[in-house]
Design a protein around this motif. Structure first.
Motif, PDB file in Angstrom:
ATOM      1  N   VAL A  81       0.821  -1.215   0.000  1.00 12.76           N
ATOM      2  CA  VAL A  81       0.000   0.000   0.000  1.00 12.76           C
ATOM      3  C   VAL A  81       0.852   1.260   0.000  1.00 12.76           C
ATOM      4  CG1 VAL A  81      -1.591   1.380   1.405  1.00 12.76           C
ATOM      5  CG2 VAL A  81      -2.087  -1.009   0.959  1.00 12.76           C
ATOM      6  N   GLU A  82       1.874   1.317   0.829  1.00 15.28           N
ATOM      7  CA  GLU A  82       2.712   2.517   0.917  1.00 15.28           C
ATOM      8  C   GLU A  82       3.380   2.801  -0.434  1.00 15.28           C
ATOM      9  OE1 GLU A  82       4.333   5.728   3.129  1.00 15.28           O
ATOM     10  OE2 GLU A  82       3.012   4.181   3.923  1.00 15.28           O
ATOM     11  N   GLU A  83       3.995   1.791  -0.991  1.00 15.87           N
ATOM     12  CA  GLU A  83       4.699   1.941  -2.274  1.00 15.87           C
ATOM     13  C   GLU A  83       3.735   2.316  -3.400  1.00 15.87           C
ATOM     14  OE1 GLU A  83       6.571  -1.139  -5.578  1.00 15.87           O
ATOM     15  OE2 GLU A  83       6.158  -1.861  -3.546  1.00 15.87           O
ATOM     16  N   ILE A  84       2.635   1.585  -3.532  1.00 16.59           N
ATOM     17  CA  ILE A  84       1.667   1.823  -4.604  1.00 16.59           C
ATOM     18  C   ILE A  84       0.960   3.165  -4.393  1.00 16.59           C
ATOM     19  CG2 ILE A  84      -0.453   0.983  -5.694  1.00 16.59           C
ATOM     20  CD1 ILE A  84       2.018  -0.715  -6.364  1.00 16.59           C
ATOM     21  N   GLY A  85       0.638   3.463  -3.147  1.00 20.57           N
ATOM     22  CA  GLY A  85      -0.010   4.738  -2.844  1.00 20.57           C
ATOM     23  C   GLY A  85       0.847   5.923  -3.260  1.00 20.57           C
ATOM     24  N   ASN A  86       2.136   5.846  -3.008  1.00 21.19           N
ATOM     25  CA  ASN A  86       3.040   6.924  -3.417  1.00 21.19           C
ATOM     26  C   ASN A  86       3.092   7.064  -4.937  1.00 21.19           C
ATOM     27  OD1 ASN A  86       3.916   8.020  -0.940  1.00 21.19           O
ATOM     28  ND2 ASN A  86       5.272   6.281  -0.631  1.00 21.19           N
ATOM     29  N   ILE A  87       3.068   5.957  -5.638  1.00 15.66           N
ATOM     30  CA  ILE A  87       3.066   6.011  -7.109  1.00 15.66           C
ATOM     31  C   ILE A  87       1.769   6.657  -7.596  1.00 15.66           C
ATOM     32  CG2 ILE A  87       3.000   4.646  -9.236  1.00 15.66           C
ATOM     33  CD1 ILE A  87       4.818   2.592  -7.735  1.00 15.66           C
ATOM     34  N   MET A  88       0.638   6.193  -7.060  1.00 16.84           N
ATOM     35  CA  MET A  88      -0.654   6.741  -7.486  1.00 16.84           C
ATOM     36  C   MET A  88      -0.743   8.236  -7.180  1.00 16.84           C
ATOM     37  SD  MET A  88      -3.339   3.772  -6.456  1.00 16.84           S
ATOM     38  CE  MET A  88      -3.395   2.203  -7.328  1.00 16.84           C
ATOM     39  N   ALA A  89      -0.289   8.626  -6.008  1.00 14.93           N
ATOM     40  CA  ALA A  89      -0.354  10.035  -5.604  1.00 14.93           C
ATOM     41  C   ALA A  89       0.526  10.921  -6.478  1.00 14.93           C
ATOM     42  CB  ALA A  89       0.044  10.173  -4.141  1.00 14.93           C
ATOM     43  N   SER A  90       1.517  10.324  -7.147  1.00 15.95           N
ATOM     44  CA  SER A  90       2.424  11.118  -7.979  1.00 15.95           C
ATOM     45  C   SER A  90       1.800  11.533  -9.313  1.00 15.95           C
ATOM     46  CB  SER A  90       3.728  10.350  -8.232  1.00 15.95           C
ATOM     47  OG  SER A  90       3.518   9.299  -9.167  1.00 15.95           O
ATOM     48  N   PHE A  91       0.688  10.939  -9.685  1.00 19.04           N
ATOM     49  CA  PHE A  91       0.019  11.314 -10.935  1.00 19.04           C
ATOM     50  C   PHE A  91      -0.596  12.697 -10.776  1.00 19.04           C
ATOM     51  CE2 PHE A  91       0.561   6.954 -11.878  1.00 19.04           C
ATOM     52  CZ  PHE A  91       0.395   6.795 -13.244  1.00 19.04           C
ATOM     53  N   TRP A 106     -15.950  -5.907   1.146  1.00 17.81           N
ATOM     54  CA  TRP A 106     -15.373  -4.748   0.458  1.00 17.81           C
ATOM     55  C   TRP A 106     -13.867  -4.931   0.415  1.00 17.81           C
ATOM     56  CZ3 TRP A 106     -17.432  -0.935  -2.333  1.00 17.81           C
ATOM     57  CH2 TRP A 106     -16.649   0.183  -2.614  1.00 17.81           C
ATOM     58  N   ASP A 107     -13.345  -5.274  -0.752  1.00 16.88           N
ATOM     59  CA  ASP A 107     -11.924  -5.603  -0.891  1.00 16.88           C
ATOM     60  C   ASP A 107     -11.016  -4.395  -1.102  1.00 16.88           C
ATOM     61  OD1 ASP A 107     -12.462  -8.329  -0.673  1.00 16.88           O
ATOM     62  OD2 ASP A 107     -12.824  -8.521  -2.823  1.00 16.88           O
ATOM     63  N   TYR A 108     -11.581  -3.226  -1.299  1.00 13.60           N
ATOM     64  CA  TYR A 108     -10.797  -2.059  -1.720  1.00 13.60           C
ATOM     65  C   TYR A 108     -10.207  -1.313  -0.521  1.00 13.60           C
ATOM     66  CZ  TYR A 108     -13.222  -3.385  -5.880  1.00 13.60           C
ATOM     67  OH  TYR A 108     -13.703  -4.121  -6.932  1.00 13.60           O
ATOM     68  N   ASN A 109      -8.915  -1.012  -0.627  1.00 13.27           N
ATOM     69  CA  ASN A 109      -8.224  -0.375   0.501  1.00 13.27           C
ATOM     70  C   ASN A 109      -7.461   0.897   0.126  1.00 13.27           C
ATOM     71  OD1 ASN A 109      -6.336  -1.818  -1.000  1.00 13.27           O
ATOM     72  ND2 ASN A 109      -5.130  -2.405   0.779  1.00 13.27           N
ATOM     73  N   LEU A 110      -7.421   1.241  -1.158  1.00 10.32           N
ATOM     74  CA  LEU A 110      -6.737   2.468  -1.571  1.00 10.32           C
ATOM     75  C   LEU A 110      -7.691   3.247  -2.482  1.00 10.32           C
ATOM     76  CD1 LEU A 110      -3.977   3.705  -0.955  1.00 10.32           C
ATOM     77  CD2 LEU A 110      -3.133   2.759  -3.076  1.00 10.32           C
ATOM     78  N   PHE A 111      -7.800   4.544  -2.203  1.00 15.44           N
ATOM     79  CA  PHE A 111      -8.760   5.386  -2.912  1.00 15.44           C
ATOM     80  C   PHE A 111      -8.035   6.581  -3.508  1.00 15.44           C
ATOM     81  CE2 PHE A 111     -12.817   3.748  -1.104  1.00 15.44           C
ATOM     82  CZ  PHE A 111     -12.275   2.820  -0.222  1.00 15.44           C
ATOM     83  N   THR A 112      -8.272   6.836  -4.784  1.00 17.57           N
ATOM     84  CA  THR A 112      -7.709   8.025  -5.427  1.00 17.57           C
ATOM     85  C   THR A 112      -8.853   8.809  -6.058  1.00 17.57           C
ATOM     86  OG1 THR A 112      -7.296   6.821  -7.491  1.00 17.57           O
ATOM     87  CG2 THR A 112      -5.464   6.970  -5.933  1.00 17.57           C
ATOM     88  N   MET A 113      -8.732  10.123  -6.045  1.00 18.65           N
ATOM     89  CA  MET A 113      -9.742  10.984  -6.664  1.00 18.65           C
ATOM     90  C   MET A 113      -9.143  11.597  -7.918  1.00 18.65           C
ATOM     91  SD  MET A 113     -12.820  11.703  -5.892  1.00 18.65           S
ATOM     92  CE  MET A 113     -14.000  12.560  -6.912  1.00 18.65           C
ATOM     93  N   VAL A 125      -7.070   7.827 -17.292  1.00 16.47           N
ATOM     94  CA  VAL A 125      -6.126   8.045 -16.185  1.00 16.47           C
ATOM     95  C   VAL A 125      -6.057   6.801 -15.306  1.00 16.47           C
ATOM     96  CG1 VAL A 125      -5.690   9.363 -14.072  1.00 16.47           C
ATOM     97  CG2 VAL A 125      -6.383  10.558 -16.164  1.00 16.47           C
ATOM     98  N   ALA A 126      -7.214   6.237 -14.960  1.00 15.33           N
ATOM     99  CA  ALA A 126      -7.225   5.040 -14.123  1.00 15.33           C
ATOM    100  C   ALA A 126      -6.505   3.889 -14.814  1.00 15.33           C
ATOM    101  CB  ALA A 126      -8.661   4.650 -13.776  1.00 15.33           C
ATOM    102  N   ASP A 127      -6.705   3.754 -16.111  1.00 17.28           N
ATOM    103  CA  ASP A 127      -6.012   2.694 -16.860  1.00 17.28           C
ATOM    104  C   ASP A 127      -4.497   2.904 -16.829  1.00 17.28           C
ATOM    105  OD1 ASP A 127      -6.073   0.343 -18.685  1.00 17.28           O
ATOM    106  OD2 ASP A 127      -5.169   1.803 -20.061  1.00 17.28           O
ATOM    107  N   ARG A 128      -4.049   4.160 -16.996  1.00 17.81           N
ATOM    108  CA  ARG A 128      -2.604   4.453 -16.917  1.00 17.81           C
ATOM    109  C   ARG A 128      -2.053   4.097 -15.543  1.00 17.81           C
ATOM    110  NH1 ARG A 128      -2.850  10.070 -17.984  1.00 17.81           N
ATOM    111  NH2 ARG A 128      -1.034  10.234 -16.661  1.00 17.81           N
ATOM    112  N   ILE A 129      -2.794   4.472 -14.491  1.00 16.56           N
ATOM    113  CA  ILE A 129      -2.354   4.147 -13.127  1.00 16.56           C
ATOM    114  C   ILE A 129      -2.270   2.634 -12.966  1.00 16.56           C
ATOM    115  CG2 ILE A 129      -3.004   4.229 -10.687  1.00 16.56           C
ATOM    116  CD1 ILE A 129      -4.266   7.012 -11.276  1.00 16.56           C
TER     117      ILE A 129
END
Length: 154
Positions: A81-91, A106-113, A125-129
């Motif tokens: 989560v930490e590693e992937i979250g940082n990548i996602m947040a960099s977009f 509910w399997d989802y644990n990371l949320f991006t807007m 954008v979601a596909d690129r991420i």
């Protein structure tokens, strides 16, 4: 915390948005018999005292045509989560990125807007991420309606 009349006037003036001009405090200063510099100094003092916690800008994204808003929900292995979250947040298109606990069913644990001009743009954008992170289990939840957001008011 007690505020004086000038501090209250400043709060009331700023709480609904500051005019977009080269001299946003000019009218307020004149109405109070002060200079703009004195208003700015008072605001700094109010921040130092904790009366004003922060000054921030927010753009009315719908007003400029950004009408597609997607909460992208991701099922990310907990150990990544930490590693992937940082990548996602960099977009650049990601305005918020949060980890949330999983819930039963509910399997989802990371949320991006993501905000964009069209739903298709959000999907791109979601596909690129997804391609960059390797996370394939995700969904997009699009906003249907926006409710007014306001901060604390006097």
């Amino acid at each position: 915390m007690k505020v004086d009349e000038i501090e209250e006037a400043i709060i009331r003036f700023t709480q609904n948005g500051i005019p977009l001009t080269t001299s946003p405090f000019k009218d307020l200063a004149e109405s109070l018999g002060l200079s703009e510099e004195e208003i700015v100094e008072r605001i700094k003092g109010m921040q130092e005292k904790g009366i004003i916690r922060r000054f921030g800008a927010s753009i009315g994204h719908r007003d400029i045509g950004i009408v597609a808003n997607a909460m992208c929900i991701w099922n990310v292995p907990d150990e990544h989560v930490e590693e992937i979250g940082n990548i996602m947040a960099s977009f650049a298109e990601v305005t918020h990125c949060y980890e949330r606990p999983r819930r039963p069913g509910w399997d989802y644990n990371l949320f991006t807007m993501v905000h964009s001009y069209t739903r298709a743009d959000c999907e791109i954008v979601a596909d690129r991420i997804s391609q960059v992170t390797g996370i394939k289990d995700y969904r997009l939840l699009f906003s249907e309606r926006e409710f007014k957001k306001t901060g604390v008011r006097l």
